[in-house]
Design a protein around this motif. Sequence first.
Motif, PDB file in Angstrom:
ATOM      1  N   LEU A  42       0.217  16.478   4.357  1.00  0.00           N
ATOM      2  CA  LEU A  42       1.565  17.068   4.376  1.00  0.00           C
ATOM      3  C   LEU A  42       2.233  16.786   3.038  1.00  0.00           C
ATOM      4  N   LEU A  43       2.620  17.835   2.331  1.00  0.00           N
ATOM      5  CA  LEU A  43       3.380  17.718   1.090  1.00  0.00           C
ATOM      6  C   LEU A  43       4.685  18.480   1.280  1.00  0.00           C
TER       7      LEU A  43
ATOM      8  N   MET B  47       0.646  11.858   3.833  1.00  0.00           N
ATOM      9  CA  MET B  47       1.932  12.540   3.976  1.00  0.00           C
ATOM     10  C   MET B  47       2.819  12.091   2.825  1.00  0.00           C
ATOM     11  N   ALA B  48       3.414  13.057   2.129  1.00  0.00           N
ATOM     12  CA  ALA B  48       4.292  12.771   0.995  1.00  0.00           C
ATOM     13  C   ALA B  48       5.528  13.652   1.116  1.00  0.00           C
TER      14      ALA B  48
ATOM     15  N   LEU C  61       8.661   9.327  -0.054  1.00  0.00           N
ATOM     16  CA  LEU C  61       7.782   8.610   0.869  1.00  0.00           C
ATOM     17  C   LEU C  61       6.351   9.078   0.658  1.00  0.00           C
ATOM     18  N   VAL C  62       5.424   8.138   0.497  1.00  0.00           N
ATOM     19  CA  VAL C  62       3.994   8.431   0.409  1.00  0.00           C
ATOM     20  C   VAL C  62       3.281   7.451   1.338  1.00  0.00           C
TER      21      VAL C  62
ATOM     22  N   SER D 219      -1.974   8.112   9.294  1.00  0.00           N
ATOM     23  CA  SER D 219      -2.132   7.234  10.455  1.00  0.00           C
ATOM     24  C   SER D 219      -1.038   6.182  10.548  1.00  0.00           C
ATOM     25  N   ARG D 220      -0.247   6.016   9.493  1.00  0.00           N
ATOM     26  CA  ARG D 220       0.828   5.020   9.492  1.00  0.00           C
ATOM     27  C   ARG D 220       2.196   5.654   9.712  1.00  0.00           C
ATOM     28  N   ALA D 221       2.231   6.837  10.318  1.00  0.00           N
ATOM     29  CA  ALA D 221       3.498   7.565  10.477  1.00  0.00           C
ATOM     30  C   ALA D 221       4.526   6.750  11.258  1.00  0.00           C
TER      31      ALA D 221
END
Length: 482
Positions: free
Chosen positions: A314-315, A333-334, A342-343, A347-349
């Motif tokens: 996700l960008l 995800m960034a 946020l980067v 799996s750490r959402a």
Amino acid sequence: MTRITPVLLAGGSGTRLWPLSRKSYPKQFAPLLGEESLFQASVRRLSGSAAGPEWALDFDAPVVVTGNDFRFIVAEQMGAVEVDPGAVLIEPEGRNTAPAILAAALHLAARDPEAILLVAPSDHVIPDAAAFHEAVARGLSAVAEGRLVTFGIRPTHAETAYGYLEVPGLPEEAQEPLPLRRFVEKPEAEAAARMLAKGTFLWNAGIFLFAAKDILAAFRAHAPDLLEPVEAAVREARPDLGFLRLAPGPWARTREISVDYAVMEKAANLSVVPYGSAWSDLGGWDAVWRESLPDDAGVVLTGGATAIDCRDTLLRSDSQQLEIVGIGLRNIMAVAMNDAVLVADMSRAQDVRKAVEVLKAKGVPQAGQFPKDHRPWGWFESLVVGPRFQVKRILVHPGAALSLQSHVHRSEHWIVVAGTARVTVGDEVRLVTENESVYIPLGAVHRMENPGKVPMVLIEVQTGAYVGEDDIIRYEDVYART
């Protein structure tokens, strides 16, 4: 046709979707999927009449429960989708869902104890409104029997971010409401996988359907300590423009507790309606990625974003001035905004909330303060802040006006870049059009208005010993702010 009053809960903070969702402007008001906010989509979904082959619903004007800081955002966003609220109840401070739901039930029961309430968070994604309306219709038979109805989502994967509802069995086809065996707290991964495999567990959506008299009876039986302070807060509530402010004194005596803990987990008259269509509470950026329909490589791009050789990524850029580029990313995800980026691994959402707590402990403003500060007349954002100066961009809605005010520590210079401003400085009132400017001396009483039909935008340059937002003395304010 059955008449139902929606009760929308719009007071949460949504820290797992930082940096887009923050305490000052949480996720329900943000356009996470498409042009409309989650709150606006919820308002549309629970407005007007809905009819199907065997059922019909008639939604009354929604009641919204929210916080003081969000009241004008609620009014503005409901106006944009042309839905008038039945009431907007303002909580003096957040006390979780039990006091909020109790206040709404008391408010509606004073008019009609038989009123049917559909209580829903305002930050959920439910694409198929007709299927949801059908599920609501299936719950009405249980409501007629004096039962409290909750809605369980058929799980699609072993999710650890949701609580679960256990039912005796789960037929493939839609059916009448099922008895609830038990609530299950958010599980570890292994437990979630076992529940998914067993096939008798549903995700707890936190959506409820009941008659006002029945939920009040449940509070009397299971959380009687909440009744006295919330009843007093509703009884002593005072109108404020188009809002109803719950009395802060009694409200401060209520304990902070969810409706699940206070009532639902103790009630014997609870039924569950399974819901099998798409649903998400967008509880993390991984959920936003799933709901945004990734391409064949599993990539979702939003705003000024470019991906090269990326997969399952996700960008997202929510800044017109910032382009985000990913190269060779996997499961990342960034999310980029003007003031924070946020980067993280996808799996750490769920750990994003931990980052917010760390930022709070460091005293970082971005932990809770949104770049745009929304006000009843529009919004402003700081472009540059330095010693003894600040530069802002300000947008004023058509017909809106800032308060008549003065400052003790700063002077201001306004340059109109779009639209026309009506400016008051002392006894002088004049129109200032595009590419014109006006100077506001330190201590001068002044006001800015937009008399036009289009938004007015100006650049404000502040200079002085102190440029904080609390350096305002208000003399008149159409929004009744103190």
